[in-house]
Design a protein around this motif. Structure first.
Motif, short mmCIF file in Angstrom:
data_model
loop_
_atom_site.label_atom_id
_atom_site.label_comp_id
_atom_site.label_asym_id
_atom_site.label_seq_id
_atom_site.Cartn_x
_atom_site.Cartn_y
_atom_site.Cartn_z
N GLY A 165 0.82 -1.20 0.00
CA GLY A 165 0.00 0.00 0.00
C GLY A 165 0.86 1.26 0.00
N ALA A 166 0.22 2.41 -0.14
CA ALA A 166 0.96 3.64 -0.24
C ALA A 166 1.13 4.33 1.10
N GLY A 167 0.46 3.86 2.14
CA GLY A 167 0.50 4.55 3.42
C GLY A 167 1.53 3.96 4.36
N VAL A 168 1.56 4.50 5.59
CA VAL A 168 2.42 3.98 6.64
C VAL A 168 1.77 2.72 7.20
N SER A 169 2.54 1.67 7.29
CA SER A 169 2.01 0.39 7.76
C SER A 169 2.66 0.00 9.08
N GLN A 170 1.83 -0.36 10.05
CA GLN A 170 2.35 -0.78 11.36
C GLN A 170 1.88 -2.19 11.66
N SER A 171 2.76 -2.95 12.31
CA SER A 171 2.38 -4.30 12.72
C SER A 171 3.06 -4.66 14.03
N PRO A 172 2.41 -5.49 14.86
CA PRO A 172 1.02 -5.92 14.67
C PRO A 172 0.04 -4.80 15.00
N ARG A 173 -1.22 -4.95 14.69
CA ARG A 173 -2.23 -3.95 15.06
C ARG A 173 -2.53 -4.03 16.55
N TYR A 174 -2.51 -5.22 17.07
CA TYR A 174 -2.78 -5.44 18.50
C TYR A 174 -1.72 -6.38 19.04
N LYS A 175 -1.28 -6.08 20.27
CA LYS A 175 -0.30 -6.93 20.92
C LYS A 175 -0.64 -7.02 22.39
N VAL A 176 -0.78 -8.23 22.88
CA VAL A 176 -1.00 -8.48 24.30
C VAL A 176 0.22 -9.20 24.82
N ALA A 177 0.79 -8.70 25.90
CA ALA A 177 1.96 -9.33 26.49
C ALA A 177 1.83 -9.34 28.00
N LYS A 178 2.51 -10.28 28.61
CA LYS A 178 2.54 -10.33 30.07
C LYS A 178 3.63 -9.39 30.58
N ARG A 179 3.39 -8.86 31.75
CA ARG A 179 4.36 -7.96 32.37
C ARG A 179 5.71 -8.65 32.46
N GLY A 180 6.75 -7.94 32.02
CA GLY A 180 8.09 -8.50 32.06
C GLY A 180 8.58 -9.01 30.72
N GLN A 181 7.66 -9.24 29.78
CA GLN A 181 8.06 -9.72 28.46
C GLN A 181 8.60 -8.58 27.62
N ASP A 182 9.38 -8.92 26.62
CA ASP A 182 9.87 -7.93 25.65
C ASP A 182 8.93 -7.93 24.45
N VAL A 183 8.72 -6.75 23.85
CA VAL A 183 7.89 -6.65 22.65
C VAL A 183 8.63 -5.84 21.59
N ALA A 184 8.28 -6.09 20.32
CA ALA A 184 8.85 -5.35 19.20
C ALA A 184 7.73 -4.92 18.27
N LEU A 185 7.69 -3.64 17.97
CA LEU A 185 6.66 -3.07 17.11
C LEU A 185 7.33 -2.57 15.84
N ARG A 186 6.68 -2.85 14.71
CA ARG A 186 7.29 -2.54 13.43
C ARG A 186 6.56 -1.42 12.71
N CYS A 187 7.33 -0.62 11.98
CA CYS A 187 6.76 0.46 11.17
C CYS A 187 7.39 0.47 9.80
N ASP A 188 6.54 0.42 8.77
CA ASP A 188 6.98 0.57 7.38
C ASP A 188 6.53 1.95 6.91
N PRO A 189 7.46 2.90 6.75
CA PRO A 189 7.03 4.25 6.35
C PRO A 189 6.69 4.30 4.87
N ILE A 190 6.20 5.44 4.44
CA ILE A 190 5.97 5.66 3.02
C ILE A 190 7.33 5.68 2.31
N SER A 191 7.40 5.00 1.18
CA SER A 191 8.66 4.90 0.46
C SER A 191 9.20 6.27 0.11
N GLY A 192 10.49 6.48 0.42
CA GLY A 192 11.12 7.76 0.10
C GLY A 192 11.02 8.80 1.18
N HIS A 193 10.23 8.53 2.22
CA HIS A 193 10.13 9.49 3.32
C HIS A 193 11.39 9.44 4.18
#
Lengths: 111, 114
Positions: free
Chosen positions: B1-29
């Motif tokens: 797509g042409a917009g900014v894409s983020q994943s995952p949309r929802y993330k549930v984690a237990k306290r103490g866990q590590d999480v990683a959130l991803r962002c795909d920006p608009i190409s060329g930005h």
């Protein structure tokens, strides 16, 4: 201290009413941007105002930038349920390279 | 797509866990931003990249938060040893030019820490 103060925080009106929301600061901004955010989505840019005293119109929405570039307003004429959302103002304070956002005005327009 | 894409949309984690959130920006930005947003509030700035360089990380709440953009495109926000107060929506935005230009936002990742 919040750099950009928005008021009111929450506004609930009937379809067809007019409304104005405000964005105020004690700091000068080189420009101000207005965004609208709907639930579950990211903010979407509505307009950028750059010149002090500038007025921009976007259909039923009128945006003003204060003469001193410290404040802005958004006026909506004949509000519709589709105008419902969180309205955010944002700008780069002088000397900053990033945007600072206000806390937003939550608008609810009922049919 | 042409917009900014983020994943995952929802993330549930237990306290103490590590999480990683991803962002795909608009190409060329060039610029990429991370924000944290509480319910009904405006986005709070976390960090800013210009290409691969992290120019401002003054908004990161603690050293448990780490962001990277190694090739100047995709970015990852990592939160280590998550705590309940980390629960929020994390928004990513990109812009064509410098950091004070209008930004294009993704739809965010809603993080819930149990």
């Amino acid at each position: 201290t919040q750099l950009l103060e928005q008021s009111p925080q929450f506004l609930s009106i009937q379809e067809g009413e007019n409304l104005t929301v405000y964005c105020n600061s004690s700091s000068v901004f080189s420009s101000l941007q207005w965004y609208r955010q709907e639930p579950g989505e990211g903010p979407v840019l509505l307009v950028t105002v750059v010149t002090g005293g500038e007025v921009k119109k976007l259909k039923r929405l009128t945006f003003q930038f204060g003469d001193a570039r410290k404040d802005s307003s958004l006026h909506i004429t004949a509000a519709q349920p589709g105008d419902t959302g969180l309205y955010l103002c944002a700008g780069p304070p002088r000397g900053y390279s990033t945007l600072t956002f206000g806390k937003g005005t939550m608008l609810l327009v009922s049919p | 797509g042409a917009g900014v894409s983020q994943s995952p949309r929802y993330k549930v984690a237990k306290r103490g866990q590590d999480v990683a959130l991803r962002c795909d920006p608009i190409s060329g930005h060039v610029s990429l931003f991370w924000y944290q947003q509480a319910l009904g509030q405006g986005p709070e700035f976390l960090t800013y990249f210009q290409n691969e360089a992290q120019l401002d990380k003054s908004g990161l709440p603690s050293d448990r938060f780490f962001a990277e953009r190694p090739e100047g495109s995709v970015s990852t926000l990592k939160i280590q040893r998550t705590q309940q107060e980390d629960s929020a929506v994390y928004l990513c935005a990109s812009s064509l030019g410098p950091g004070n230009q209008p930004q294009h936002f993704g739809d965010g990742t809603r993080l819930s820490i149990l």
